[in-house]
Design a protein around this motif. Sequence first.
Motif, mmCIF file in Angstrom:
data_model
loop_
_atom_site.group_PDB
_atom_site.id
_atom_site.type_symbol
_atom_site.label_atom_id
_atom_site.label_comp_id
_atom_site.label_asym_id
_atom_site.label_seq_id
_atom_site.Cartn_x
_atom_site.Cartn_y
_atom_site.Cartn_z
ATOM 1 N N ARG A 19 0.884 -1.262 -0.034
ATOM 2 C CA ARG A 19 0.031 -0.007 -0.263
ATOM 3 C C ARG A 19 0.866 1.332 -0.018
ATOM 4 O O ARG A 19 0.191 2.291 -0.069
ATOM 5 C CB ARG A 19 -0.876 0.084 1.127
ATOM 6 N N HIS A 20 2.029 1.011 0.008
ATOM 7 C CA HIS A 20 2.990 2.136 0.161
ATOM 8 C C HIS A 20 3.964 2.178 -0.999
ATOM 9 O O HIS A 20 4.518 1.167 -1.497
ATOM 10 C CB HIS A 20 3.709 2.257 1.577
ATOM 11 N N TRP A 21 4.229 3.294 -1.588
ATOM 12 C CA TRP A 21 5.272 3.587 -2.535
ATOM 13 C C TRP A 21 6.821 3.740 -1.824
ATOM 14 O O TRP A 21 7.012 4.689 -1.040
ATOM 15 C CB TRP A 21 4.939 5.008 -3.337
ATOM 16 N N TYR A 22 7.677 2.974 -2.246
ATOM 17 C CA TYR A 22 9.017 2.911 -1.829
ATOM 18 C C TYR A 22 10.092 3.126 -2.949
ATOM 19 O O TYR A 22 10.056 2.217 -3.862
ATOM 20 C CB TYR A 22 9.517 1.866 -1.111
ATOM 21 N N HIS A 100 3.462 4.415 -9.457
ATOM 22 C CA HIS A 100 3.029 5.251 -8.535
ATOM 23 C C HIS A 100 1.605 6.248 -8.757
ATOM 24 O O HIS A 100 1.825 6.783 -9.888
ATOM 25 C CB HIS A 100 4.116 6.323 -8.019
ATOM 26 N N PHE A 106 -4.291 5.300 -1.270
ATOM 27 C CA PHE A 106 -3.433 4.583 -1.056
ATOM 28 C C PHE A 106 -2.946 3.483 -2.379
ATOM 29 O O PHE A 106 -3.596 3.583 -3.288
ATOM 30 C CB PHE A 106 -3.637 3.281 0.082
ATOM 31 N N ASP A 205 -1.510 0.378 9.848
ATOM 32 C CA ASP A 205 -0.822 1.555 9.486
ATOM 33 C C ASP A 205 -1.907 2.681 9.339
ATOM 34 O O ASP A 205 -1.701 3.486 8.353
ATOM 35 C CB ASP A 205 -0.331 1.276 7.953
#
Length: 279
Positions: A19-22, A100, A106, A205
């Motif tokens: 659920r997160h862009w790294y 992205h 999210f 989170d």
Amino acid sequence: MGAKFVVFPELAFTTFFPRHWYEDLNEVDRRFFESTMPSAETQPLFEEAKKLGIGFYIGYAELTQEEGRTRRFNTAILVGPDGAIVGKYRKIHLPGHADHKPEAAFQHLEKKYFEVGNLGFRVWRFMNTITGMLICNDRRWPEAFRVLALQGAEVVALGFNTPSENLSYPEPPALRVHHHLIMAQAMAFQNATWLVETAKCGFEDGYRMFGHSLIVAPTGEIAAKSASEEDEVICFNADIDLAADLKRTMFNFAAHRRPEHYGLIVERVGAEVTPAKGP
Ligand code: CDT
């Protein structure tokens, strides 16, 4: 509760990090992926299960060196009551996107962080049953269940993470749960298998997931269901032979399936409008 077999969720050791862009994959590897199983951190789970004589299914992010390169899979394993790994499944239906989407509430970046599983849909002799594994989005694809059922699956274990909110268009959470329930009941009945689906639930989170862990009988009836979005354990004493009559009659595959008419299922991926030319 006397359980002999426990099913944990998908990516059970970490948050649902897709659920997160790294930007930095090294950071993702370090924080979320397991390069050995068990490891120093996960060994206590294996030891406790062995001490209690409990087999289990658990999902995790798998980092591996194969074919001369680093590979990442969304993986689940079956562990016997003796603590030995009996089977491994790498998720085949990876939902979401690889790019992205900063405008979205999210992300769902499974297509960025994982490769499509390369181990197929398989079953194992496991604790006096024939057990197969799937992961989350696989539960939406009848093909996955049918391939397991054609190998004699009596139990299908599946862990999942499903957000309460639809990333792509507005959809009431109740409708999302409705889809989850009807799919599980239909897949279990049409394939005459027990089905255990275990959710992450509540806020992780700060992002909500709808829970609704289930144990579904081969009759299509829900035998047990979680009732809250808190940590919860559900349990059912399953008669593995319950589907014997169904497998002998209605869903006697050998007697009734017509694969000569199912070719399109494997030949064609996306739907194409191809109307018949005549009556
Ligand atoms: N983890 C997982 O596969 N979740 C999906 C969400 C789909 S929304 C992009 C699911 O099918 O529940």
